[in-house]
Write a protein that holds these residues in place. Sequence first.
Motif, PDB file in Angstrom:
ATOM      1  N   ALA A 129       0.809  -1.272  -0.188  1.00  0.00           N
ATOM      2  CA  ALA A 129      -0.181  -0.036  -0.031  1.00  0.00           C
ATOM      3  C   ALA A 129       0.988   1.111   0.098  1.00  0.00           C
ATOM      4  N   THR A 130       0.553   2.236  -0.992  1.00  0.00           N
ATOM      5  CA  THR A 130       1.318   3.373  -1.136  1.00  0.00           C
ATOM      6  C   THR A 130       0.690   4.530  -0.327  1.00  0.00           C
ATOM      7  N   ARG A 131       1.048   5.842  -0.447  1.00  0.00           N
ATOM      8  CA  ARG A 131       0.272   6.623   0.432  1.00  0.00           C
ATOM      9  C   ARG A 131      -0.493   7.816  -0.462  1.00  0.00           C
ATOM     10  N   LEU A 132      -1.265   7.263  -1.226  1.00  0.00           N
ATOM     11  CA  LEU A 132      -2.553   8.263  -2.142  1.00  0.00           C
ATOM     12  C   LEU A 132      -3.187   8.709  -1.002  1.00  0.00           C
ATOM     13  N   LYS A 186      -6.760  16.173  11.162  1.00  0.00           N
ATOM     14  CA  LYS A 186      -7.580  14.846  11.405  1.00  0.00           C
ATOM     15  C   LYS A 186      -7.752  14.395  10.054  1.00  0.00           C
ATOM     16  N   ILE A 187      -8.220  15.237   9.184  1.00  0.00           N
ATOM     17  CA  ILE A 187      -8.414  14.871   7.715  1.00  0.00           C
ATOM     18  C   ILE A 187      -7.195  14.464   7.072  1.00  0.00           C
ATOM     19  N   GLN A 188      -5.907  15.047   7.535  1.00  0.00           N
ATOM     20  CA  GLN A 188      -4.760  14.499   6.812  1.00  0.00           C
ATOM     21  C   GLN A 188      -4.374  13.165   7.219  1.00  0.00           C
ATOM     22  N   HIS A 189      -4.628  12.818   8.522  1.00  0.00           N
ATOM     23  CA  HIS A 189      -4.369  11.551   9.046  1.00  0.00           C
ATOM     24  C   HIS A 189      -5.691  10.368   9.088  1.00  0.00           C
ATOM     25  N   VAL A 240      -2.217  12.112  -0.181  1.00  0.00           N
ATOM     26  CA  VAL A 240      -2.319  13.104  -1.315  1.00  0.00           C
ATOM     27  C   VAL A 240      -3.799  13.452  -1.169  1.00  0.00           C
ATOM     28  N   MET A 241      -4.618  12.558  -1.020  1.00  0.00           N
ATOM     29  CA  MET A 241      -6.157  12.993  -0.939  1.00  0.00           C
ATOM     30  C   MET A 241      -6.384  13.651   0.309  1.00  0.00           C
ATOM     31  N   GLY A 242      -5.942  13.391   1.428  1.00  0.00           N
ATOM     32  CA  GLY A 242      -6.123  14.304   2.462  1.00  0.00           C
ATOM     33  C   GLY A 242      -5.585  15.693   2.665  1.00  0.00           C
ATOM     34  N   TRP A 243      -4.505  15.735   1.794  1.00  0.00           N
ATOM     35  CA  TRP A 243      -3.792  16.903   1.557  1.00  0.00           C
ATOM     36  C   TRP A 243      -4.827  17.886   0.760  1.00  0.00           C
ATOM     37  N   ALA A 244      -5.394  17.201  -0.300  1.00  0.00           N
ATOM     38  CA  ALA A 244      -6.231  17.871  -1.144  1.00  0.00           C
ATOM     39  C   ALA A 244      -7.630  18.302  -0.417  1.00  0.00           C
ATOM     40  N   ARG A 245      -7.865  17.432   0.502  1.00  0.00           N
ATOM     41  CA  ARG A 245      -9.507  17.718   1.069  1.00  0.00           C
ATOM     42  C   ARG A 245      -9.386  18.702   2.101  1.00  0.00           C
ATOM     43  N   LYS A 246      -8.220  18.459   2.739  1.00  0.00           N
ATOM     44  CA  LYS A 246      -7.883  19.569   4.062  1.00  0.00           C
ATOM     45  C   LYS A 246      -7.981  20.989   3.532  1.00  0.00           C
ATOM     46  N   PHE A 247      -7.510  21.273   2.466  1.00  0.00           N
ATOM     47  CA  PHE A 247      -7.580  22.667   2.089  1.00  0.00           C
ATOM     48  C   PHE A 247      -8.710  23.073   1.295  1.00  0.00           C
TER      49      PHE A 247
END
Lengths: 231, 187
Positions: B42-45, B178-181, B48-55
Motif C-alpha cells: 500500500a502506498t500513500r495515496l 485529522k483529515i490529513q491522518h 495526497v487525498m487528505g492534503w487535497a481535501r483538508k484545503f
Amino acid sequence: MSEQLGQNADFDNLIDGHVMPQPAYQGEFTEGEIVKYYNPSRMTLLEKLYVPAIIGGLMITARVFFTNMAKWGIWFTYWIRGKGKDAPKGAVTIYYPEETRPDYSPINRGKHILTMRQQKGPSGEALPQCVACYMCATACPAFCIHIVAGESPDPNIEKYCVEFDIEMDKCIFCGYCEEACPVDAIRLTPEPRMADYQRERMIYDREYLMTWNPTYVEDDHVYPGGHPREE
Amino acid sequence: MAVDPSKIVQLGNGKNGNLVKPYDANDDSLLTKAGLQDTVWATRLDAVMGWARKFSLFQYPFVTACCGMEFMAVSASHYDTDRFGAALPRFSPRQADMLMIVGTIVHKQAPVLRTVYDQMADPKWVVAVGACAVSGGFYQNYTSVPGADKVIPVDVYIPGCPPRPETILDALVKLQEKIQHSRHDVI
C-alpha cells in the motif's frame, strides 16, 4: 365587499385585503382608485442603465486591490532589507497560528489554571491553593466545576481539594469562579487553544489544571501553570 | 456532585493542546480484510487525498444562535478562514464538506440537523462551535439537546460562550490535521 363582510365599518375600507387609508383631504383619491403604497423610483438614468453602476462597483474593488498591493510593495521594501517584522502589513488579516493580534486582551477569559502554594506538602508534593470551599462550584451558572474536599496533608492547612474537575465543554467562561474564589486559587488565563476531538478529554482534572502552561501570550501577561501565588 | 472517576480520561502531558493521531498510517487492515497483505504494497495515496481535501473545506454554517456573530468575525478579513481553504459557505448541504453547528440545538431542531447531515455527500466533517453545540452549555433543561453529538457524530468540539476566533481557527487546524491522518478511499 361590504355586503359580504357585514355592516362593520372597520371592514368597509378593505379592498383586496388591504386597508384603504382615509383621505387626508377632499379629493386625494376617489373610491375605487388603487392606491400605490410603494415609493416611486428615484434612480437616475445612469443608474437605470445598470452597466455603469457595475463598472463603478468594480472600480471600488480594483481600487482597494491596488491600494493593498501598493501597501504590500512597501512591505516588500522593508522585507528585502531584513526588517520584515517592523514593516506595516498590506492587509488587516492576522495570520493567527504564526502571529497573534497585538490588542488581544491580557484579561481575556480563557482556559483555567489552579494556582499552587509556595510551601510544598510533607512528602514534597505540590499543594493547590484551593481550600475546597465550593464557592466557585456554587457560583458557576453552568454547573461545570466538581470538587471533592479532603483533609490536607499539610497540618497547617485544614482542607484542600482532592479532586477538582472542570468540564470545559460546559464552561461558558463567565469568570464567576474567579470572582467568587476567596483565596485566588482559580484563574482564567487568556489561552484560547481549547478545541478537542473528544468530549471525554475536555474534563480537566486537578493535576492538569495545576501543571499546564499557557502558550498564547508573552511572559509579562502570562499566569503560568503551577505559578505560586503572589504574596 | 463529583464526576465518576472511571469516566475521567487522563490527559497525558497535555502540552500545548492535546494532539492525537486518530488514524495510524501503517494500518493495513483493509488489505488484511482482502487477503492481500503479503502481495500488495500500500502506498500513500491517502496522504495526497487528505492534503487535497483538508484545503478545500466547503462549509455549511448551521447557525442557530448568537455564536453566529463570532462566526462572522472569523469569516471576515481579520481572521479569514479562507487562509485554511474554508472560505466559501455553501448554503446547500449537497455541496458542503464541513457542517459547522453554531449555536444551541433544541429538540425541535434536532431532526432538521439530522436531515442536513444526511443530505451532505461523503466525505463530510462536523464541527460543533460553542458550549451549546458541544454540550448544551448551561441550558440544562427539557428543550435543549445536551450536545449535538447526541444527534450526529462530531469531529471537533470548540468550547466557549462564544468561542474566540482564535479558538475556532485552532479547531480548523486540528480538523485539517485529522483529515490529513484519516483514511480516504479513492473509489
